[in-house]
Design a protein around this motif. Structure first.
Motif, PDB file in Angstrom:
ATOM      1  N   SER A 272     -43.363 -12.516 -11.168  1.00 51.97           N
ATOM      2  CA  SER A 272     -42.997 -12.131  -9.803  1.00 51.97           C
ATOM      3  C   SER A 272     -42.167 -10.855  -9.812  1.00 51.97           C
ATOM      4  N   ILE A 273     -41.298 -10.716 -10.812  1.00 54.00           N
ATOM      5  CA  ILE A 273     -40.529  -9.470 -10.911  1.00 54.00           C
ATOM      6  C   ILE A 273     -41.487  -8.302 -11.075  1.00 54.00           C
ATOM      7  N   GLN A 274     -42.422  -8.494 -11.960  1.00 58.09           N
ATOM      8  CA  GLN A 274     -43.364  -7.431 -12.278  1.00 58.09           C
ATOM      9  C   GLN A 274     -44.124  -6.987 -11.031  1.00 58.09           C
ATOM     10  N   ASP A 275     -44.696  -7.942 -10.317  1.00 60.17           N
ATOM     11  CA  ASP A 275     -45.470  -7.605  -9.122  1.00 60.17           C
ATOM     12  C   ASP A 275     -44.628  -6.847  -8.129  1.00 60.17           C
ATOM     13  N   HIS A 276     -43.466  -7.384  -7.895  1.00 54.19           N
ATOM     14  CA  HIS A 276     -42.581  -6.820  -6.895  1.00 54.19           C
ATOM     15  C   HIS A 276     -42.218  -5.374  -7.252  1.00 54.19           C
ATOM     16  N   GLU A 277     -41.780  -5.179  -8.470  1.00 54.36           N
ATOM     17  CA  GLU A 277     -41.307  -3.853  -8.869  1.00 54.36           C
ATOM     18  C   GLU A 277     -42.444  -2.835  -8.859  1.00 54.36           C
ATOM     19  N   VAL A 278     -43.566  -3.245  -9.387  1.00 50.95           N
ATOM     20  CA  VAL A 278     -44.678  -2.296  -9.464  1.00 50.95           C
ATOM     21  C   VAL A 278     -45.088  -1.837  -8.079  1.00 50.95           C
ATOM     22  N   LYS A 279     -45.168  -2.775  -7.150  1.00 45.12           N
ATOM     23  CA  LYS A 279     -45.611  -2.384  -5.805  1.00 45.12           C
ATOM     24  C   LYS A 279     -44.577  -1.517  -5.106  1.00 45.12           C
ATOM     25  N   MET A 280     -43.332  -1.884  -5.259  1.00 44.55           N
ATOM     26  CA  MET A 280     -42.278  -1.109  -4.622  1.00 44.55           C
ATOM     27  C   MET A 280     -42.284   0.329  -5.144  1.00 44.55           C
ATOM     28  N   THR A 281     -42.358   0.417  -6.456  1.00 38.57           N
ATOM     29  CA  THR A 281     -42.297   1.739  -7.059  1.00 38.57           C
ATOM     30  C   THR A 281     -43.477   2.587  -6.608  1.00 38.57           C
ATOM     31  N   SER A 282     -44.615   1.947  -6.406  1.00 41.64           N
ATOM     32  CA  SER A 282     -45.796   2.700  -5.976  1.00 41.64           C
ATOM     33  C   SER A 282     -45.539   3.443  -4.680  1.00 41.64           C
ATOM     34  N   LYS A 283     -44.733   2.863  -3.811  1.00 43.27           N
ATOM     35  CA  LYS A 283     -44.444   3.534  -2.541  1.00 43.27           C
ATOM     36  C   LYS A 283     -43.780   4.883  -2.792  1.00 43.27           C
ATOM     37  N   TYR A 284     -42.829   4.854  -3.725  1.00 36.64           N
ATOM     38  CA  TYR A 284     -42.142   6.111  -4.014  1.00 36.64           C
ATOM     39  C   TYR A 284     -43.078   7.092  -4.703  1.00 36.64           C
ATOM     40  N   LEU A 285     -43.947   6.536  -5.502  1.00 37.52           N
ATOM     41  CA  LEU A 285     -44.940   7.389  -6.158  1.00 37.52           C
ATOM     42  C   LEU A 285     -45.743   8.149  -5.101  1.00 37.52           C
ATOM     43  N   LEU A 286     -46.127   7.441  -4.077  1.00 37.78           N
ATOM     44  CA  LEU A 286     -46.942   8.035  -3.021  1.00 37.78           C
ATOM     45  C   LEU A 286     -46.212   9.189  -2.335  1.00 37.78           C
ATOM     46  N   ILE A 287     -44.942   8.974  -2.061  1.00 40.68           N
ATOM     47  CA  ILE A 287     -44.174  10.008  -1.369  1.00 40.68           C
ATOM     48  C   ILE A 287     -44.136  11.289  -2.206  1.00 40.68           C
ATOM     49  N   PHE A 288     -43.791  11.110  -3.477  1.00 39.80           N
ATOM     50  CA  PHE A 288     -43.668  12.306  -4.308  1.00 39.80           C
ATOM     51  C   PHE A 288     -45.022  12.952  -4.582  1.00 39.80           C
ATOM     52  N   MET A 289     -46.055  12.143  -4.607  1.00 37.97           N
ATOM     53  CA  MET A 289     -47.388  12.724  -4.808  1.00 37.97           C
ATOM     54  C   MET A 289     -47.772  13.639  -3.664  1.00 37.97           C
ATOM     55  N   THR A 290     -47.484  13.200  -2.447  1.00 42.29           N
ATOM     56  CA  THR A 290     -47.807  14.020  -1.281  1.00 42.29           C
ATOM     57  C   THR A 290     -47.154  15.392  -1.429  1.00 42.29           C
ATOM     58  N   LEU A 291     -45.899  15.358  -1.828  1.00 42.13           N
ATOM     59  CA  LEU A 291     -45.150  16.595  -1.980  1.00 42.13           C
ATOM     60  C   LEU A 291     -45.787  17.489  -3.050  1.00 42.13           C
ATOM     61  N   ALA A 292     -46.120  16.883  -4.184  1.00 39.33           N
ATOM     62  CA  ALA A 292     -46.666  17.651  -5.305  1.00 39.33           C
ATOM     63  C   ALA A 292     -48.005  18.274  -4.935  1.00 39.33           C
ATOM     64  N   ILE A 293     -48.859  17.486  -4.315  1.00 42.93           N
ATOM     65  CA  ILE A 293     -50.192  17.999  -3.984  1.00 42.93           C
ATOM     66  C   ILE A 293     -50.074  19.132  -2.972  1.00 42.93           C
ATOM     67  N   THR A 294     -49.225  18.936  -1.967  1.00 42.94           N
ATOM     68  CA  THR A 294     -49.055  19.971  -0.948  1.00 42.94           C
ATOM     69  C   THR A 294     -48.691  21.303  -1.597  1.00 42.94           C
TER      70      THR A 294
END
Ligand code: SF4
Ligand code: SF4
Lengths: 434, 257
Positions: A272-294
């Protein structure tokens, strides 16, 4: 005779193919290790920023992965220097950068920035784990029959505790403050460490592809992206390994268990820790990806639109020679596909992990396209150079600057992490540390 | 004094060692300059005179211990063929070490190319070497100060101090730098500093049978090179990079890169 001829292969010749008009001294001098260098520093910086999200901004959801990211970032740290050492023609003189830094050069600050950063990360880990260290000393001291490993650990803990044994609530509170301060200080320094890797390239005025003030910013954004992605991926892998090992009691795969005795966390909780952390972190990944691609797309559009003298050659490289590498591998597979995967609803852990793998690949291709792509055309703009990664080494140089060297750089942080994890268990349950 | 010794003693200043200077056999660029404060080395290439024989390249390799077989060179000669349709084709086989002995143009991986004579509008040769820039990019980027500029304007590499990072090679807009295949440090033309600082000529200029190359003191109004700069229409290569090069060309075309 053969030896003599072999010696006459000049540096770069073994992996460069020249086409059309290329100056006689031009080769791909900066090869795979210089691709690895910004890639590794990027991972360090990214992992650290991820851990700071929790420590500074109190993003509670990232608590478990933050501690892991911090320790992993420390394990990555020495490896950021490795590619540079492997690349130098005179590695034994590498220390000259610290002895006689020539401050007009972007590389000269490396030693200083790097050391400063290393100190910050080390200090932060110390404060995060101080309580644990002190407790471990007490625990181990009370034990009468210490195992071999514990006999080694006890003096290590004693040394790194630096004699600070106070566990009163005020002391712990000030630890907490120190962590917050260091994590806060670490963010700009991490960004600087990496932004300045971008500056090393961006400031080479002779290179038409590299020379842009956007380079440091692009590097920072993609660094954070890759660092977060690596944390997700490796966190997932380690958690899988731990689940597997915990079930079967294979303690050698759980270095912290080996060192501290027994896994405290049951398998279900791990999951459960694993699932939770991985999904949460993905959100931040998405934010920074948008910035990088732009930023990257902005850079590309700007070059095409202003179309200065070099654009003809750049266009050839971007749209013809490196089309696959840039548009298919980097943007397609490495950016847009994982972007979609993370954006689509119902994100599963597995999907997030696959997306992270793609992101890591994408960022690696970005580094490749910048470093190798930047040397793909001659200074005359009338010829091109192609780089062939040496796979089977036939001398030390083709090993260092070939697949073998690159793989050693990739593997080392995991080896370091294995041992570091014995001392600073990165997967500790929540109440044991900050 | 041998060149190596010279480089060694130069290294000592760069390293900042506090050895008494008189204890060393030593040529101090500053001393040289003090003896002649009006000194700034410059180079003049008359492209009209160059026939592409490559004697200069050969002489340079021999003089400066650049292995003959190695595909790097401190100076080289480029051939330009401008076609009647405006296309420019260039080549520089082995840095023109053996001169241009064939009409085939070496196009690297694309093979050789023969341009029919009736399609050739003009053809010429352009020798190249380090420009000993006034604001050299290579010196700026060297992280340890192993590449440095002497007071009389030449740019040199300290072989004992170079860490071999290659930043200078990347930073030079003229592609004149390379890694020495034996010494494993950055290398490039020194204007034959070991010769000119003792009143000699550069090996390339001496070897050129047609006087296409000349070294001179740009600060001396009576120097032939300085006079040519004053009285003739000369150009420099790639001044857009702001390195202020000091190799001047007579008869430079816009096609030359
Ligand atoms: S031509 Fe290149 S190597 Fe020579 S001084 Fe200028 S920048 Fe340096
Ligand atoms: S290769 Fe040598 S001379 Fe060139 S920048 Fe690096 S240390 Fe300086």
């Amino acid at each position: 005779m053969v030896e003599q001829v072999a010696q006459m292969i000049v540096h770069g010749e073994a992996w460069t193919i020249k086409d059309l008009f290329v100056l006689p001294n031009e080769y791909v001098y900066w090869s795979i290790q210089i691709v690895m260098y910004p890639y590794m520093t990027g991972l360090v910086a990214g992992a650290f920023v991820l851990s700071s999200l929790y420590h500074v901004f109190n993003v509670e959801k990232l608590k478990a992965i933050a501690r892991y990211a911090l320790v992993f970032s420390f394990a990555l740290l020495p490896v950021a220097m490795m590619p540079l050492m492997l690349h130098l023609m005179q590695p034994l003189r590498g220390i000259h950068v610290l002895m006689t830094p020539h401050f007009t050069s972007a590389i000269s600050a490396f030693g200083i920035v790097f050391m400063a950063y290393a100190c910050i990360v080390a200090a932060e880990i110390w404060f995060v784990y101080r309580k644990f260290i002190v407790e471990s000393i007490h625990r181990l001291e009370q034990k009468s029959n210490r195992s071999g490993l514990e006999k080694i650990l006890l003096p290590i803990y004693k040394v790194i505790s630096l004699g600070a044994m106070d566990l009163s609530s005020e002391a712990l509170e000030s630890d907490h403050k120190a962590v917050k301060f260091l994590a806060g200080l670490g963010i700009p320094v991490a960004c600087f460490l990496h932004g300045y890797a971008g500056f090393i390239f961006g400031s080479v005025k002779a290179n038409a592809l590299w020379m842009t003030p956007l380079m440091p910013v692009i590097f920072i954004c993609s660094a954070i992206v890759s660092g977060i992605a690596l944390c997700i991926l490796s966190y997932y892998i380690f958690m899988e390994m731990r689940k597997w090992a915990a079930k079967r009691g294979k303690n050698w795969l759980l270095p912290d268990a080996l060192a501290q005795g027994g896994t405290a966390i049951p398998v279900e909780q791990l999951r459960s820790i694993q699932d939770h952390e991985v999904k949460m972190t993905s959100k931040y990944l998405l934010i920074f990806m948008t910035l990088a691609i732009t930023l990257e797309v902005l850079d590309m559009i700007f070059r095409g639109y202003t179309a200065v003298k070099s654009w003809d050659a750049l266009r050839m490289v971007i749209y013809e020679h490196d089309f696959m590498k840039i548009f298919v591998y980097q943007y397609g597979l490495g950016n847009f596909l994982p972007f979609l995967m993370l954006l689509l609803p119902g994100l599963t852990t597995r999907r997030a992990v696959i997306a992270s793998i793609l992101v890591l690949f994408g960022v690696f291709m970005m580094r490749w396209n910048v470093v190798i792509g930047g040397q793909a055309f001659s200074l005359t703009f009338a010829g091109f150079m192609e780089y062939h990664l040496p796979i089977i080494p036939h001398d030390i140089e083709t090993f260092k600057e070939g697949l073998g060297g690159a793989l050693s750089v990739i593997v080392t942080p995991f080896i370091i992490f294995y041992f570091l994890n014995m001392i600073f268990p990165a997967f500790m349950s929540d109440d044991e540390a900050h | 004094m041998k060149r190596r010794d010279f480089l060694k003693s130069t290294a000592v200043i760069v390293a900042g060692a506090s050895v008494s200077l008189s204890a060393l056999e030593f040529v101090d660029p500053k001393e040289l300059l003090a003896a002649n404060p009006q000194l700034r080395w410059g180079f003049l290439v008359d492209t009209h005179k160059c026939v592409g024989c490559g004697f200069c390249v050969k002489a340079c390799k021999t003089e400066n211990d650049i292995p003959f077989e190695a595909n790097v060179t401190r100076t080289w000669v480029e051939r330009y063929v401008i076609k009647t349709d405006g296309e420019v084709v260039m080549d520089c086989p082995k840095g023109a070490r053996d001169g241009f002995t064939t009409k085939l143009l070496d196009q690297g991986a694309s093979g050789n190319r023969l341009i029919p004579e009736n399609e050739i509008a003009q053809a010429f040769f352009v020798p190249k070497l380090c420009n000993h820039c006034s604001t050299p990019a290579c010196v700026q980027v060297c992280p340890v100060g192993a590449t440095y500029q002497t007071a009389d304007g030449t740019v040199l590499v300290d072989r004992t101090w170079c860490i071999g990072c290659g930043y200078c090679i990347m930073g030079c807009p003229y592609g004149v730098r390379f890694f020495h295949p034996v010494e494993h440090v950055a290398d490039k033309c020194t204007f034959c500093y070991h010769r000119i600082s003792k009143g000699g000529n550069t090996a390339c200029a001496q070897a050129c049978p047609f006087g296409a190359r000349q070294i001179g003191n740009l600060k001396d109004p009576n120097d032939p090179v300085a006079q040519a700069l004053m009285n003739q229409r000369v150009g420099v290569l790639r001044d857009e990079y702001g390195t202020k090069p000091n190799v001047y060309y007579i008869g430079l075309n816009k096609e030359v890169r």
